[in-house]
Design a protein around this motif. Structure first.
Motif, PDB file in Angstrom:
ATOM      1  N   SER A  62       1.133   4.127  -3.396  1.00  0.00           N
ATOM      2  CA  SER A  62       0.700   5.569  -2.683  1.00  0.00           C
ATOM      3  C   SER A  62       2.050   6.358  -4.005  1.00  0.00           C
ATOM      4  O   SER A  62       1.509   6.921  -3.798  1.00  0.00           O
ATOM      5  CB  SER A  62       0.605   5.752  -1.567  1.00  0.00           C
ATOM      6  OG  SER A  62       0.455   7.355  -1.285  1.00  0.00           O
ATOM      7  N   ASP A  64       0.653  -1.149   0.167  1.00  0.00           N
ATOM      8  CA  ASP A  64      -0.271   0.031   0.639  1.00  0.00           C
ATOM      9  C   ASP A  64       0.924   1.045  -0.118  1.00  0.00           C
ATOM     10  O   ASP A  64       0.094   2.521  -1.043  1.00  0.00           O
ATOM     11  CB  ASP A  64      -1.141  -0.206   1.143  1.00  0.00           C
ATOM     12  CG  ASP A  64      -2.032  -0.922   0.887  1.00  0.00           C
ATOM     13  OD1 ASP A  64      -2.133  -1.981  -0.408  1.00  0.00           O
ATOM     14  OD2 ASP A  64      -2.948  -1.440   2.257  1.00  0.00           O
ATOM     15  N   LYS A  90       2.293   6.785  -7.481  1.00  0.00           N
ATOM     16  CA  LYS A  90       1.307   7.827  -7.347  1.00  0.00           C
ATOM     17  C   LYS A  90       1.953   9.554  -7.760  1.00  0.00           C
ATOM     18  O   LYS A  90       1.474   9.152  -8.596  1.00  0.00           O
ATOM     19  CB  LYS A  90       0.194   7.418  -7.230  1.00  0.00           C
ATOM     20  CG  LYS A  90      -1.001   6.828  -7.520  1.00  0.00           C
ATOM     21  CD  LYS A  90      -2.057   6.356  -6.658  1.00  0.00           C
ATOM     22  CE  LYS A  90      -3.299   5.350  -6.918  1.00  0.00           C
ATOM     23  NZ  LYS A  90      -4.429   5.205  -5.359  1.00  0.00           N
TER      24      LYS A  90
END
Length: 431
Positions: A421, A417, A424
């Motif tokens: 993030s 996770d 991105k």
């Protein structure tokens, strides 16, 4: 790459001054004749690097056979990276760049895209002798824009006495042909931590600068992961790949198990408190000069247990030719001369840095200490340059953030996770 505290300065003024620079036309570079050329460098004339340059320039002026005459302006960088970069930015505004300049490896793409520098490849002879990592860091869109004149490297420094005290024999130590994988390294770290009741290695996790990407990216590359795709246009699905996840998980587990620390004791390895230190080639001179009582050696980078591939970081400053020069033949001749074997050897030996040519490596191997010899050999075998990206400083900062967040394992237990993030965020800077 010269200091333990590594900084990459974002050329924040480039986008703004580029418009003025290109509309105004060619800069006023290099004097009044086609024979006189100017060069700017980022260090002092009195530094070891500067002293080598003085000799190199004198030889160029005497022996080039074309009547070229080079003049060097020495513009030392400040501790924050200012000074030299400020001068470059001011020159962009006033159209007064020199014919030849130095620039840090990660700035290649930004300078090339903004047409501050121009391709220099056709002027460089014997390119096959230059280390692949040097050619890679100076190449943008398949053209060679800059040539590094030295190299850097990182290794695992270890305290020989402390290893013996912990029961680790010389026969257990890794080599360049047989590195420890991450599992084996973790076992050694556990043994050292249990024996000394303190972290086994200082990874310099308190340094949130360029050190993060420079030193930790090799773990990603060893696992088969990447920071971006080859074109530098995609991070999503790349930086958050399963391969990259394994590298960050390895790092997180070292912190979680207490084998390393995010708040190391200052000079902990140098004063015999930590058995290992991950640091660059510059630490050799520090240890040999200021901490002579530490009997140390250097070990290769630990490798992914899945690939077994040894990868080590490289990168340093380069010579480039300004796009505004009206004397490309003379400027190109200077860059070529300064990156020839004799001049590179003089610079590397005077400045105690790693070589950027295979021929220079061969000459230095018989002249340098065992630690320097090891890092030269590691570079030859496994050196990997950082990605050439226009917005590299921003990507480096995000990478450092990812490393920092990884070390806070309670707040960020899910590496997948976290990297999704961060991928991105990196993507938003790619062009």
């Amino acid at each position: 790459m010269r200091k333990g505290k590594i900084a990459v300065i974002a050329v924040v003024v480039l986008a703004a001054v580029f418009v003025v620079y290109m509309v105004s036309g060619s800069g006023n570079s290099g004097g009044n004749t086609k024979k006189n050329i100017t060069m700017w460098v980022h260090y002092s004339k009195d530094d070891p690097e500067g002293k080598a340059m003085v000799k190199n320039i004198a030889l160029f002026n005497k022996t080039n056979g074309k009547g070229y005459h080079a003049t060097v302006q020495y513009i030392p960088r400040s501790s924050s990276g200012g000074g030299y970069e400020d001068k470059i930015n001011a020159a962009l505004n006033s159209n007064s760049l020199p014919d030849v300049m130095t620039l840090d490896g990660p700035n290649t793409a930004a300078y090339a895209k903004s047409k501050i520098i121009q391709p220099v490849g056709k002027y460089i002879k014997n390119k096959q002798d230059i280390l692949p990592s040097i050619l890679s860091q100076g190449t943008y869109k398949n053209k060679l824009y800059a040539v590094g004149y030295s190299e850097s490297g990182v290794g695992i420094y270890y305290n020989k006495k402390m290893f013996k005290e912990a029961g680790i024999s010389d026969s257990e130590l890794p080599s360049l042909s047989k590195s420890w994988n991450w599992d084996q390294f973790t076992e050694i770290a556990k043994k050292l931590k249990d024996h000394f009741n303190r972290p086994a290695i200082d990874l310099q996790l308190n340094d949130h600068s360029e050190w993060s990407l420079y030193s930790f990216a090799p773990f990603i590359w060893s696992a088969g992961g990447k920071i971006t795709n080859a074109a530098g246009t995609k991070a999503e699905g790349v930086f958050d790949s399963k391969q990259t996840q394994t590298a960050f998980t390895f790092l997180q587990n070292l912190v979680k198990n207490g084998y390393t620390t995010i708040s190391p004791i200052q000079e902990g390895f140098q004063t015999g408190k930590y058995p290992m230190l991950m640091s660059g080639s510059w630490a050799i001179q520090e240890l040999n000069t200021s901490y002579k009582n530490i009997d140390y050696g250097i070990l290769p980078y630990p490798v992914s247990p899945k690939t077994g591939k040894l990868v080590s970081p490289t990168g340093s400053w380069q010579y480039a030719m300004s796009a505004s020069t009206s004397k490309p033949e003379a400027a190109g001749a200077l860059v070529n001369f300064l990156t020839e074997t004799a001049q590179m050897y003089r610079t590397a030996m005077t400045n105690t840095v790693l070589p950027a040519r295979k021929s220079v490596s061969k000459k230095m191997l018989t002249k340098v200490s065992a630690p320097m010899e090891f890092l030269i050999q590691q570079n030859l075998k496994s050196g990997h340059s950082r990605p050439v990206l226009v917005n590299y400083p921003q990507v480096s900062r995000i990478f450092a953030d990812a490393v920092t967040k990884t070390t806070y394992y309670k707040q960020n237990p899910n590496i997948a996770d976290l990297l999704e993030s961060e991928a991105k965020t990196i993507q938003s800077y790619l062009k």
